[in-house]
Design an enzyme around this catalytic site. Structure first.
Site, PDB file in Angstrom:
ATOM      1  N   LYS A 156       0.864  -1.441  -0.001  1.00 30.06           N
ATOM      2  CA  LYS A 156       0.064   0.193  -0.075  1.00 30.06           C
ATOM      3  C   LYS A 156       0.889   1.094  -0.042  1.00 30.06           C
ATOM      4  O   LYS A 156       1.235   1.939   0.953  1.00 30.06           O
ATOM      5  CB  LYS A 156      -0.991  -0.073   1.328  1.00 30.06           C
ATOM      6  CG  LYS A 156      -1.909   0.888   1.269  1.00 30.06           C
ATOM      7  CD  LYS A 156      -3.069   0.789   2.316  1.00 30.06           C
ATOM      8  CE  LYS A 156      -4.004   1.898   2.309  1.00 30.06           C
ATOM      9  NZ  LYS A 156      -4.953   2.186   1.381  1.00 30.06           N
TER      10      LYS A 156
HETATM   11  C1  LIG Z   1      -6.635   0.152  -3.643  1.00 29.70           C
HETATM   12  C2  LIG Z   1      -7.340  -0.365  -2.551  1.00 29.70           C
HETATM   13  N1  LIG Z   1      -7.868  -1.528  -2.387  1.00 29.70           N
HETATM   14  C3  LIG Z   1      -8.503  -1.869  -1.517  1.00 29.70           C
HETATM   15  C4  LIG Z   1      -8.750  -1.410  -0.295  1.00 29.70           C
HETATM   16  C5  LIG Z   1      -9.338  -2.134   0.665  1.00 29.70           C
HETATM   17  O1  LIG Z   1      -8.168  -2.251   1.729  1.00 29.70           O
HETATM   18  P1  LIG Z   1      -8.674  -2.437   3.279  1.00 29.70           P
HETATM   19  O2  LIG Z   1     -10.008  -3.090   3.445  1.00 29.70           O
HETATM   20  O3  LIG Z   1      -7.596  -2.849   3.991  1.00 29.70           O
HETATM   21  O4  LIG Z   1      -8.879  -0.869   3.762  1.00 29.70           O
HETATM   22  C6  LIG Z   1      -8.091   0.077  -0.404  1.00 29.70           C
HETATM   23  C7  LIG Z   1      -7.978   0.689   1.070  1.00 29.70           C
HETATM   24  O5  LIG Z   1      -7.099   0.766   1.556  1.00 29.70           O
HETATM   25  C8  LIG Z   1      -7.269   0.378  -1.280  1.00 29.70           C
HETATM   26  O6  LIG Z   1      -6.964   1.756  -1.498  1.00 29.70           O
END
Ligand SMILES: Cc1ncc(COP(=O)(O)O)c(C=O)c1O
Length: 313
Positions: A156
């Site tokens: 991320k």
């Molecule tokens: C590109 C992306 N996909 C999926 C998610 C969902 O991830 P999470 O459930 O850990 O927030 C996020 C958010 O963080 C994101 O930025």
């Protein structure tokens, strides 16, 4: 939504005033996108508040940093304790929590070696993310998600969100609440900031991580809840057109939580109303997060702030 300021920000182990959490314009991160970050929510409970899946989020931060050879000078436990200390110091809950590790001010040039790693954590109030009462109107983006072996989707990283911005801006300009990215092979990947789930004939589908999707913590929570509720769950590649003929489609994410999708490219999902399985999963998810159902999977970290105690400067 404008950021609502709080009193303190956690910086490398210390709480500093919000307005002093600044970095220099010549910091490595500004020029080369060298940051990894998290988004976490803290929910109000009948008594106090609780952070949702804090260790899992902080482990993903450490994993993102590892992929980018960024040595974080803090352990998982120290990072988790930092979040609890910060929320209690600010007295702000429910809230969104934004930890970020970045390459700071040191040297110019692509090599990050001479730029120190800095870790900050902020928290602030943040409500609903996906626009649309009773379901969002979304589109398939003309932009693809990152190809494998280019920018790693499992990290991320700040840089990935340049791709997310292209997807989201295109959607917004064309009057949609959000855009769905396909991977470079044209298979469904995820939203600009959410994972995606599809229900068809009673089976729940979500793309596997190999389709350039982030390993969402909410995605994992929904998979766990769905299995617990007795649903058949499949992680498999999905062709775009399956979205148009699905019985139910919803996004998951820390910001988006569980958000039903009403239409895709102006094609209604079933009758356009949130489906039964979506509602059942959302009910369990919000029930656990808000402390109204048992924390049966051990997802909550308590913090000593009562909802409504919020103080802002
Ligand atoms: C590109 C992306 N996909 C999926 C998610 C969902 O991830 P999470 O459930 O850990 O927030 C996020 C958010 O963080 C994101 O930025």
């Amino acid at each position: 939504m404008p950021i609502q300021t709080t009193s303190k920000i956690w910086h490398n182990g210390n709480l500093i005033p919000w307005e002093q959490a600044n970095i220099h314009v010549m910091s490595h991160v500004i020029h080369y996108g060298s940051s990894v970050f998290e988004g976490i929510r803290c929910y109000g409970q009948p008594h106090g508040s609780a952070v949702f899946r804090l260790p899992e989020h902080m482990q993903r931060l450490l994993d993102s940093a590892k992929i980018y050879r960024m040595d974080l000078p803090f352990t998982l436990d120290e990072l988790c304790a930092g979040v609890v200390d910060l929320i209690e110091a600010n007295g702000v809950a429910p809230c969104y929590i934004r930890p970020i590790a970045l390459r700071g001010y040191g040297e110019i040039g692509v090599s990050p070696k001479g730029s120190p790693v800095e870790v900050y954590i902020a928290n602030f109030p943040w409500g609903k993310y996906i626009a649309g009462q009773g379901g969002a109107d979304v589109c398939i983006s003309s932009w693809s998600r990152m190809a494998p072996n280019t920018l790693p989707s499992l990290a991320k990283a700040g840089a990935n969100y340049m791709n997310s911005q292209l997807i989201h801006m295109e959607a917004e300009i064309n009057g949609y609440a959000e855009g769905i990215g396909l991977d470079v092979n044209g298979l469904v990947s995820e939203g600009s900031g959410e994972n995606i789930f599809v229900v068809r004939n009673g089976v729940l589908y979500t793309p596997p991580l190999a389709n350039s999707a982030l390993s969402g913590i909410t995605r994992d929570s929904v998979l766990t809840i769905a299995r617990h509720l007795g649903h058949t769950v499949t992680e498999q590649s999905l062709p775009r057109e399956l979205l148009y003929i699905a019985d139910e489609v919803f996004f998951t994410g820390t910001a988006a939580e569980v958000s039903p999708i009403r239409s895709i490219d102006r094609i209604l999902v079933a009758d356009g109303k949130p489906g039964e399985i979506t509602k059942q999963i959302a009910d369990e998810f919000f029930g656990i997060a808000n402390g109204l159902k048992p924390d049966r999977f051990g997802w909550l970290t308590p913090v000593k702030v009562n909802t409504g105690d919020a103080v802002t400067v």
